[in-house]
Design a protein around this motif. Structure first.
Motif, mmCIF file in Angstrom:
data_model
loop_
_atom_site.group_PDB
_atom_site.id
_atom_site.type_symbol
_atom_site.label_atom_id
_atom_site.label_comp_id
_atom_site.label_asym_id
_atom_site.label_seq_id
_atom_site.Cartn_x
_atom_site.Cartn_y
_atom_site.Cartn_z
ATOM 1 N N SER A 194 33.051 30.912 34.162
ATOM 2 C CA SER A 194 32.746 32.330 34.452
ATOM 3 C C SER A 194 32.858 32.927 35.658
ATOM 4 C CB SER A 194 31.198 32.408 33.868
ATOM 5 O OG SER A 194 30.390 31.334 34.588
ATOM 6 N N THR A 195 32.653 32.137 36.571
ATOM 7 C CA THR A 195 32.991 32.807 37.955
ATOM 8 C C THR A 195 34.439 33.433 38.049
ATOM 9 O OG1 THR A 195 31.728 31.231 38.924
ATOM 10 C CG2 THR A 195 33.061 32.351 40.471
ATOM 11 N N LEU A 196 35.356 32.903 37.208
ATOM 12 C CA LEU A 196 36.715 33.221 37.343
ATOM 13 C C LEU A 196 36.975 34.355 36.154
ATOM 14 C CD1 LEU A 196 38.630 29.841 37.356
ATOM 15 C CD2 LEU A 196 37.949 31.177 39.202
ATOM 16 N N ALA A 197 36.123 34.475 35.163
ATOM 17 C CA ALA A 197 36.259 35.231 34.064
ATOM 18 C C ALA A 197 35.902 36.695 34.168
ATOM 19 C CB ALA A 197 36.059 34.748 32.679
ATOM 20 N N VAL A 198 34.503 36.817 34.745
ATOM 21 C CA VAL A 198 33.845 38.140 34.781
ATOM 22 C C VAL A 198 33.866 38.664 36.005
ATOM 23 C CG1 VAL A 198 32.949 37.290 32.504
ATOM 24 C CG2 VAL A 198 31.663 37.125 34.786
ATOM 25 N N THR A 199 34.239 38.147 37.118
ATOM 26 C CA THR A 199 33.874 38.624 38.193
ATOM 27 C C THR A 199 34.871 39.769 38.872
ATOM 28 O OG1 THR A 199 34.907 36.806 39.549
ATOM 29 C CG2 THR A 199 32.635 36.695 39.016
ATOM 30 N N ASN A 200 35.474 40.597 38.140
ATOM 31 C CA ASN A 200 36.315 41.807 38.755
ATOM 32 C C ASN A 200 35.562 43.043 38.581
ATOM 33 O OD1 ASN A 200 36.623 42.076 36.096
ATOM 34 N ND2 ASN A 200 38.942 42.190 35.657
ATOM 35 N N ASN A 201 34.397 42.882 37.905
ATOM 36 C CA ASN A 201 33.461 44.420 37.851
ATOM 37 C C ASN A 201 32.061 44.065 37.909
ATOM 38 O OD1 ASN A 201 31.873 46.014 35.972
ATOM 39 N ND2 ASN A 201 33.690 47.263 36.104
ATOM 40 N N LEU A 202 31.410 44.700 39.050
ATOM 41 C CA LEU A 202 30.199 44.125 39.433
ATOM 42 C C LEU A 202 29.237 44.294 38.160
ATOM 43 C CD1 LEU A 202 29.862 45.516 43.074
ATOM 44 C CD2 LEU A 202 29.091 43.287 42.270
ATOM 45 N N GLU A 245 36.153 43.792 42.909
ATOM 46 C CA GLU A 245 36.323 45.333 42.552
ATOM 47 C C GLU A 245 36.425 46.169 43.556
ATOM 48 O OE1 GLU A 245 33.134 48.462 40.647
ATOM 49 O OE2 GLU A 245 32.551 46.235 40.514
ATOM 50 N N LEU A 246 36.109 45.778 44.880
ATOM 51 C CA LEU A 246 36.088 46.855 46.079
ATOM 52 C C LEU A 246 37.736 46.864 46.279
ATOM 53 C CD1 LEU A 246 35.052 48.659 47.987
ATOM 54 C CD2 LEU A 246 34.930 46.684 49.585
ATOM 55 N N LEU A 247 38.546 45.524 46.304
ATOM 56 C CA LEU A 247 39.724 45.563 46.723
ATOM 57 C C LEU A 247 40.506 45.848 45.438
ATOM 58 C CD1 LEU A 247 39.716 42.353 49.225
ATOM 59 C CD2 LEU A 247 39.514 44.867 49.738
ATOM 60 N N GLY A 248 40.219 45.367 44.495
ATOM 61 C CA GLY A 248 40.914 45.729 42.958
ATOM 62 C C GLY A 248 41.235 47.069 42.636
ATOM 63 N N PHE A 249 39.907 47.637 42.577
ATOM 64 C CA PHE A 249 39.963 48.926 41.896
ATOM 65 C C PHE A 249 39.324 49.942 43.091
ATOM 66 C CE2 PHE A 249 38.986 45.913 38.568
ATOM 67 C CZ PHE A 249 39.778 46.426 37.553
ATOM 68 N N GLY A 250 38.824 49.560 44.153
ATOM 69 C CA GLY A 250 38.385 50.816 45.212
ATOM 70 C C GLY A 250 37.216 50.886 44.886
ATOM 71 N N THR A 251 36.323 50.203 44.135
ATOM 72 C CA THR A 251 35.101 51.028 43.548
ATOM 73 C C THR A 251 33.954 49.970 43.796
ATOM 74 O OG1 THR A 251 35.413 50.146 41.397
ATOM 75 C CG2 THR A 251 36.078 52.360 41.656
ATOM 76 N N VAL A 252 32.650 50.327 43.565
ATOM 77 C CA VAL A 252 31.455 49.447 43.729
ATOM 78 C C VAL A 252 30.531 50.005 42.521
ATOM 79 C CG1 VAL A 252 29.789 48.693 44.788
ATOM 80 C CG2 VAL A 252 31.785 48.540 46.150
ATOM 81 N N PHE A 253 30.313 49.101 41.659
ATOM 82 C CA PHE A 253 29.631 49.488 40.327
ATOM 83 C C PHE A 253 30.273 50.810 39.794
ATOM 84 C CE2 PHE A 253 26.070 47.021 42.054
ATOM 85 C CZ PHE A 253 25.925 46.042 40.986
ATOM 86 N N ASP A 254 31.492 50.812 39.810
ATOM 87 C CA ASP A 254 32.462 51.855 39.044
ATOM 88 C C ASP A 254 32.256 53.115 39.868
ATOM 89 O OD1 ASP A 254 33.159 50.227 37.000
ATOM 90 O OD2 ASP A 254 31.400 50.457 35.692
ATOM 91 N N ILE A 255 31.797 53.124 41.058
ATOM 92 C CA ILE A 255 31.542 54.432 41.879
ATOM 93 C C ILE A 255 32.758 54.339 42.855
ATOM 94 C CG2 ILE A 255 30.276 55.622 43.752
ATOM 95 C CD1 ILE A 255 27.831 54.498 42.049
ATOM 96 N N ARG A 256 33.538 55.126 43.186
ATOM 97 C CA ARG A 256 34.665 55.241 44.145
ATOM 98 C C ARG A 256 34.232 55.163 45.497
ATOM 99 N NH1 ARG A 256 40.162 54.110 43.402
ATOM 100 N NH2 ARG A 256 41.215 54.446 45.432
ATOM 101 N N ILE A 257 34.723 53.973 46.236
ATOM 102 C CA ILE A 257 34.174 53.888 47.744
ATOM 103 C C ILE A 257 35.356 54.015 48.733
ATOM 104 C CG2 ILE A 257 33.236 52.246 49.262
ATOM 105 C CD1 ILE A 257 31.059 53.157 47.309
ATOM 106 N N MET A 258 36.370 53.321 48.306
ATOM 107 C CA MET A 258 37.611 53.429 49.114
ATOM 108 C C MET A 258 38.365 54.901 49.098
ATOM 109 S SD MET A 258 37.712 50.480 50.255
ATOM 110 C CE MET A 258 39.125 49.786 51.028
ATOM 111 N N PRO A 259 38.957 55.210 50.370
ATOM 112 C CA PRO A 259 39.640 56.588 50.253
ATOM 113 C C PRO A 259 40.651 56.630 49.149
ATOM 114 C CG PRO A 259 40.326 55.307 52.130
ATOM 115 C CD PRO A 259 39.140 54.378 51.432
ATOM 116 N N ALA A 282 42.412 37.171 37.375
ATOM 117 C CA ALA A 282 41.719 35.701 37.641
ATOM 118 C C ALA A 282 41.825 34.782 38.776
ATOM 119 C CB ALA A 282 41.573 34.987 36.190
ATOM 120 N N PRO A 283 43.024 34.558 38.966
ATOM 121 C CA PRO A 283 43.446 33.939 40.002
ATOM 122 C C PRO A 283 42.707 34.153 41.370
ATOM 123 C CG PRO A 283 45.400 33.977 38.993
ATOM 124 C CD PRO A 283 44.307 35.089 38.331
ATOM 125 N N SER A 284 42.652 35.348 41.664
ATOM 126 C CA SER A 284 41.881 35.704 42.863
ATOM 127 C C SER A 284 40.616 35.396 42.941
ATOM 128 C CB SER A 284 41.959 37.360 43.020
ATOM 129 O OG SER A 284 41.144 37.850 41.852
#
Length: 201
Positions: free
Chosen positions: A27-35, A150-164, A176-178
Motif C-alpha cells: 500500500s505504501t507503493l500503491a497510494v502514496t502519490n496523493n496526500l 505529490e510535491l515533486l510529481g504534481f507540484g501540489t500539496v493536498f491538491d493545492i498548487r505549491i510549486m511555481p 509506483a517505483p518512486s
C-alpha cells in the motif's frame, strides 16, 4: 499510562511497521502519490487495526487455536467492508481513486501481525491502543512519502498548487517505483540512526 506511552513510542518510532519491520509495503507503493488519498487510506488502516485487535482480544479465549487465523481474517474483513461502505457512501471520488486497495487492507500484514503478536496476549483496551498506534506509525510514514511524491510529481500539496508555474513535475514521482526510492531512503536514514544509537550505548 506508562504502558500506553511505551506502546505508542514503540509502534510509532522504535519499531515502526514500515521503517523498522518493513511491513505494509504494497500500500505504501500503491497510494502514496496523493496526500488526500494517502491520509484516508491511513485512517482506514488505523481504524481497522485498532478495532480488529480489540475484537480479537475480546474473544480470544473462545477461538479454537486451530482456526484462530481464519477467525482473525474474518474479523479484519468485517471492519474493512465497513470502511469500504463508508467511503463509497460519503467519499465516492476517493473510493474510486483508491480502487481495489481498500479491499486489500484485509491482506495488510500489519493488521494480522498486531492481532497475532499483541491482541492474543493482552487485554482489549491495550490491544486497541496497540493497533491504533501501529496504524498511526504506518500512516505517518505514508504521509511523508506522499508529501514528497505529490510535491515533486504534481507540484501540489493536498491538491493545492505549491510549486511555481515554472516548475517541471518529476514524472517518475507519479509512478509506483518512486515510492521504492523514497521508502528506501527513509529506511536507510532511520536504520543509520538506530545503529548509531545502539553503538553509543
Amino acid at each position: 499510562m506508562g504502558d500506553l506511552s511505551n506502546i505508542a513510542k514503540k509502534n510509532i518510532l522504535k519499531e515502526n511497521q514500515i521503517l523498522i519491520q518493513v511491513l505494509g509495503i504494497c500500500s505504501t507503493l500503491a497510494v502514496t502519490n496523493n496526500l488526500r488519498n494517502t491520509l484516508i487510506m491511513g485512517v482506514g488502516v488505523t481504524l481497522v487495526t485498532a478495532l480488529s485487535s480489540m475484537t480479537v482480544s475480546l474473544i480470544k479465549d473462545y477461538i479454537p487455536r486451530t482456526i484462530r487465523m481464519m477467525v482473525e481474517t474474518l474479523i479484519i474483513a468485517f471492519y474493512v467492508i465497513i470502511v469500504d461502505i463508508i467511503l463509497r457512501a460519503y467519499l465516492p471520488e476517493v473510493s474510486k481513486a483508491l480502487g481495489p486497495y481498500v479491499g486489500l487492507i484485509i491482506t495488510n500484514c500489519i493488521i494480522m501481525g498486531r492481532a497475532e503478536a499483541f491482541a492474543q496476549a493482552n487485554k482489549p483496551i491495550l490491544s486497541f491502543w496497540d493497533g491504533f498506534t501501529a496504524g498511526l506509525g504506518y500512516t505517518l510514514v505514508l504521509l511523508i512519502v506522499a508529501f514528497i511524491r505529490e510535491l515533486l510529481g504534481f507540484g501540489t500539496v493536498f491538491d493545492i498548487r505549491i510549486m511555481p508555474s515554472s516548475f517541471t513535475p518529476w514524472t517518475i514521482m507519479v509512478m509506483a517505483p518512486s515510492a521504492f526510492f523514497v521508502v528506501a531512503i527513509l529506511i536507510w536514514i532511520v536504520k543509520s540512526k538506530v545503529i548509531k544509537g545502539s553503538e553509543k550505548k
